[in-house]
Write a protein that holds these residues in place. Structure first.
Motif, mmCIF file in Angstrom:
data_model
loop_
_atom_site.group_PDB
_atom_site.id
_atom_site.type_symbol
_atom_site.label_atom_id
_atom_site.label_comp_id
_atom_site.label_asym_id
_atom_site.label_seq_id
_atom_site.Cartn_x
_atom_site.Cartn_y
_atom_site.Cartn_z
ATOM 1 N N ARG A 1 0.841 -1.198 0.000
ATOM 2 C CA ARG A 1 0.000 0.000 0.000
ATOM 3 C C ARG A 1 0.882 1.257 0.000
ATOM 4 O O ARG A 1 0.635 2.183 -0.772
ATOM 5 N N LEU A 2 1.904 1.281 0.864
ATOM 6 C CA LEU A 2 2.766 2.458 0.938
ATOM 7 C C LEU A 2 3.534 2.676 -0.356
ATOM 8 O O LEU A 2 3.696 3.817 -0.805
ATOM 9 N N VAL A 3 4.004 1.597 -0.964
ATOM 10 C CA VAL A 3 4.731 1.707 -2.240
ATOM 11 C C VAL A 3 3.786 2.244 -3.315
ATOM 12 O O VAL A 3 4.142 3.121 -4.093
ATOM 13 N N ALA A 4 2.543 1.738 -3.351
ATOM 14 C CA ALA A 4 1.570 2.185 -4.345
ATOM 15 C C ALA A 4 1.210 3.654 -4.142
ATOM 16 O O ALA A 4 1.079 4.405 -5.119
ATOM 17 N N GLU A 5 1.071 4.074 -2.878
ATOM 18 C CA GLU A 5 0.727 5.470 -2.588
ATOM 19 C C GLU A 5 1.844 6.414 -3.029
ATOM 20 O O GLU A 5 1.588 7.559 -3.363
#
Length: 85
Positions: free
Chosen positions: A79-83
């Motif tokens: 999720r953090l990488v995608a954000e």
């Protein structure tokens, strides 16, 4: 290497285990990762993925970053990488 594989490799290294010994259902407690190992894992994950993990070592269960299982850590990292992109 995929995000799950990299996260598992980092956690395995902290637990002094082979990556094959770490499953998505494993808890850090199951793997013998103590609070210091958890903090070191978080730092290594931040460095590996160039992300900022919202994690407070004094309150590990507070905040948005679920550390209950390896799978939940992987999901949060994804999720953090995608954000970020």
């Amino acid at each position: 290497m995929s995000i799950p594989d990299r996260v598992i490799a980092i956690i395995a290294e902290q637990a002094m285990l082979e990556p094959s010994d770490v499953t998505l259902d494993s808890t850090l407690e199951d793997l013998g990762v103590d609070s210091l190992g958890l903090v070191e894992s978080i730092f290594a994950i931040e460095e590996a993925f160039d992300i900022n993990v919202p994690f407070n070592a004094n309150e590990p269960t507070a905040g948005d970053f679920d550390i209950s299982t390896v799978g939940s850590i992987v999901a949060n990292v994804q999720r953090l990488v995608a954000e970020q992109s």
